[in-house]
Design a protein around this motif. Structure first.
Motif, mmCIF file in Angstrom:
data_model
loop_
_atom_site.group_PDB
_atom_site.id
_atom_site.type_symbol
_atom_site.label_atom_id
_atom_site.label_comp_id
_atom_site.label_asym_id
_atom_site.label_seq_id
_atom_site.Cartn_x
_atom_site.Cartn_y
_atom_site.Cartn_z
ATOM 1 N N LEU A 67 -7.670 -11.338 11.496
ATOM 2 C CA LEU A 67 -7.214 -11.901 10.771
ATOM 3 C C LEU A 67 -7.336 -10.580 9.261
ATOM 4 O O LEU A 67 -6.815 -10.706 8.474
ATOM 5 C CB LEU A 67 -7.398 -13.275 10.380
ATOM 6 N N HIS A 68 -8.752 -10.861 9.395
ATOM 7 C CA HIS A 68 -9.195 -10.542 8.456
ATOM 8 C C HIS A 68 -9.428 -8.663 8.381
ATOM 9 O O HIS A 68 -8.924 -8.498 7.496
ATOM 10 C CB HIS A 68 -11.030 -9.778 8.643
ATOM 11 N N THR A 69 -8.847 -7.740 9.622
ATOM 12 C CA THR A 69 -7.930 -6.728 9.569
ATOM 13 C C THR A 69 -6.916 -6.382 8.692
ATOM 14 O O THR A 69 -6.345 -5.480 7.920
ATOM 15 C CB THR A 69 -8.433 -5.726 10.917
ATOM 16 N N LEU A 70 -5.867 -7.938 9.358
ATOM 17 C CA LEU A 70 -5.189 -7.867 8.475
ATOM 18 C C LEU A 70 -4.680 -7.887 7.082
ATOM 19 O O LEU A 70 -3.875 -6.956 5.811
ATOM 20 C CB LEU A 70 -3.589 -8.828 9.049
ATOM 21 N N ASP A 71 -5.961 -8.512 6.526
ATOM 22 C CA ASP A 71 -5.805 -8.907 5.010
ATOM 23 C C ASP A 71 -6.541 -7.679 4.160
ATOM 24 O O ASP A 71 -5.780 -6.726 3.417
ATOM 25 C CB ASP A 71 -6.972 -9.879 5.138
ATOM 26 N N LEU A 72 -6.751 -6.619 4.887
ATOM 27 C CA LEU A 72 -7.985 -5.795 4.199
ATOM 28 C C LEU A 72 -6.834 -4.544 4.419
ATOM 29 O O LEU A 72 -6.687 -3.898 3.297
ATOM 30 C CB LEU A 72 -8.959 -4.980 5.412
ATOM 31 N N ILE A 73 -5.865 -4.662 5.290
ATOM 32 C CA ILE A 73 -5.223 -3.423 5.289
ATOM 33 C C ILE A 73 -3.688 -3.879 3.989
ATOM 34 O O ILE A 73 -3.138 -3.293 3.452
ATOM 35 C CB ILE A 73 -3.906 -3.016 6.639
ATOM 36 N N GLY A 74 -3.271 -5.120 3.744
ATOM 37 C CA GLY A 74 -2.768 -5.706 3.162
ATOM 38 C C GLY A 74 -3.171 -5.289 1.268
ATOM 39 O O GLY A 74 -2.201 -5.783 1.150
ATOM 40 N N ILE A 75 -4.247 -6.268 1.527
ATOM 41 C CA ILE A 75 -4.810 -5.724 0.343
ATOM 42 C C ILE A 75 -4.929 -4.496 0.032
ATOM 43 O O ILE A 75 -4.579 -3.528 -1.576
ATOM 44 C CB ILE A 75 -6.776 -6.555 0.281
ATOM 45 N N PHE A 76 -5.672 -3.642 0.666
ATOM 46 C CA PHE A 76 -4.827 -1.050 0.324
ATOM 47 C C PHE A 76 -4.140 -1.289 -0.301
ATOM 48 O O PHE A 76 -4.014 -0.642 -0.695
ATOM 49 C CB PHE A 76 -5.620 -1.704 1.643
ATOM 50 N N VAL A 77 -2.477 -2.114 0.724
ATOM 51 C CA VAL A 77 -2.090 -1.381 0.097
ATOM 52 C C VAL A 77 -0.821 -1.469 -0.957
ATOM 53 O O VAL A 77 -0.757 -1.182 -1.942
ATOM 54 C CB VAL A 77 -0.361 -1.642 1.374
ATOM 55 N N PHE A 78 -1.442 -2.893 -1.662
ATOM 56 C CA PHE A 78 -1.083 -4.190 -2.862
ATOM 57 C C PHE A 78 -2.117 -3.289 -3.925
ATOM 58 O O PHE A 78 -0.942 -2.853 -5.312
ATOM 59 C CB PHE A 78 -1.450 -5.248 -2.743
ATOM 60 N N ALA A 79 -3.398 -1.953 -3.489
ATOM 61 C CA ALA A 79 -3.864 -2.177 -4.699
ATOM 62 C C ALA A 79 -3.799 -1.315 -4.985
ATOM 63 O O ALA A 79 -3.349 -0.142 -5.961
ATOM 64 C CB ALA A 79 -5.339 -1.923 -3.679
ATOM 65 N N ILE A 80 -3.200 0.358 -4.181
ATOM 66 C CA ILE A 80 -2.246 1.302 -4.540
ATOM 67 C C ILE A 80 -1.125 1.803 -5.111
ATOM 68 O O ILE A 80 -0.781 2.165 -6.244
ATOM 69 C CB ILE A 80 -1.492 1.724 -2.587
ATOM 70 N N SER A 81 -0.102 -0.293 -4.568
ATOM 71 C CA SER A 81 0.852 -0.423 -5.618
ATOM 72 C C SER A 81 0.750 -0.107 -7.602
ATOM 73 O O SER A 81 1.028 0.405 -7.917
ATOM 74 C CB SER A 81 2.143 -1.239 -5.219
ATOM 75 N N GLY A 82 -0.643 -0.946 -7.345
ATOM 76 C CA GLY A 82 -0.883 -1.263 -9.577
ATOM 77 C C GLY A 82 -1.585 0.012 -9.614
ATOM 78 O O GLY A 82 -1.664 0.074 -10.184
ATOM 79 N N ALA A 83 -2.947 0.394 -8.626
ATOM 80 C CA ALA A 83 -2.950 2.090 -9.444
ATOM 81 C C ALA A 83 -1.993 2.891 -9.849
ATOM 82 O O ALA A 83 -2.581 3.812 -9.930
ATOM 83 C CB ALA A 83 -4.167 1.966 -7.948
ATOM 84 N N LEU A 84 -1.449 3.285 -8.746
ATOM 85 C CA LEU A 84 -0.317 4.272 -8.997
ATOM 86 C C LEU A 84 0.707 3.725 -10.303
ATOM 87 O O LEU A 84 0.660 4.839 -11.015
ATOM 88 C CB LEU A 84 1.644 4.029 -7.924
ATOM 89 N N LEU A 85 0.828 2.537 -10.624
ATOM 90 C CA LEU A 85 1.616 1.601 -12.057
ATOM 91 C C LEU A 85 0.656 2.370 -12.857
ATOM 92 O O LEU A 85 0.714 2.277 -13.829
ATOM 93 C CB LEU A 85 2.235 0.490 -11.645
ATOM 94 N N ALA A 86 -1.110 2.013 -12.133
ATOM 95 C CA ALA A 86 -1.830 2.290 -13.932
ATOM 96 C C ALA A 86 -1.964 4.207 -14.309
ATOM 97 O O ALA A 86 -1.353 4.334 -15.163
ATOM 98 C CB ALA A 86 -3.040 2.288 -13.315
#
Length: 218
Positions: A11-30
């Motif tokens: 569960l922790h690994t899946l959480d971190l993967i999801g967080i990483f991908v969502f963070a990329i989308s935010g960083a790209l918009l920035a």
């Protein structure tokens, strides 16, 4: 219930993967908005953690996981560094990023619904918080970037609807005592596939019946 469905490490690994991908989308918009490195980091953190943070505050899971697990905080910073230095290359694999984003959407709507129910919320409220977990960070991202949130725009492919379907499936499984690792994964896959189909075929939600508006469409 979450621990009964998945091991903590999985569960922790899946959480971190999801967080990483969502963070990329935010960083790209920035980057597209010409933010500086601090702005990129803020948008990455908000996009990755905003939905889960809101959910944890509502259900009383305090301090939220984002403040008790260093990995949750550091992962968006890693995404920030990646996008800051390699954003032209990341932009070129945007389709791949969108696929992982869809997977994160499916995962978070399921995990959010189950966690909310674990803290005593009813099925409807749990499903709503599952939806919020999945899309809340994106809404905050768009607001901070001075854009109309994507899930409110008619000209964007369905995003919230797949999360609603996934969260509803989990709520129904809980209601009929059928929530198992198999049905949980099925809900994740359903939301994931619906989002992929929406991107592939440009599915959009209908607008008002016999709409009359002076608003100029983009």
């Amino acid at each position: 219930m979450l621990q009964q469905l998945f091991s903590p490490s999985v569960l922790h690994t899946l959480d971190l993967i999801g967080i990483f991908v969502f963070a990329i989308s935010g960083a790209l918009l920035a980057v597209r908005k010409n933010f500086d490195v601090f702005g990129i980091a803020v948008l990455a953190e908000v996009t990755a953690l905003g939905g889960g943070l809101f959910r944890d505050l509502v259900i009383g899971a305090v301090p939220p996981a984002a403040f008790t697990d260093l990995g949750y905080f550091v992962t968006p910073l890693l995404a920030t560094g990646l996008v800051f230095f390699l954003h032209p290359h990341v932009e070129r694999i945007q389709t791949g990023v969108n696929v992982f984003d869809a997977a994160g959407l499916g995962l978070f709507c399921v995990v959010g619904t189950v966690k909310a129910h674990d803290y005593g919320l009813g099925l409807t409220a749990s499903a709503c918080l599952g939806l919020t977990t999945a899309v809340g960070g994106g809404v905050l991202r768009d607001v901070l970037a001075n854009e109309v949130p994507s899930l409110l725009r008619w000209d964007r492919d369905l995003y919230a609807v797949p999360a609603v379907v996934g969260a509803t499936m989990v709520a129904l499984c809980i209601r009929f005592d059928a929530l198992t690792p198999f049905t949980s994964v099925l809900a994740v896959i359903t939301a994931f596939v619906l989002r992929l189909c929406a991107m592939r075929y440009h599915w959009r939600a209908p607008r008002a019946w016999h709409r009359r508006s002076a608003v100029v469409e983009e």
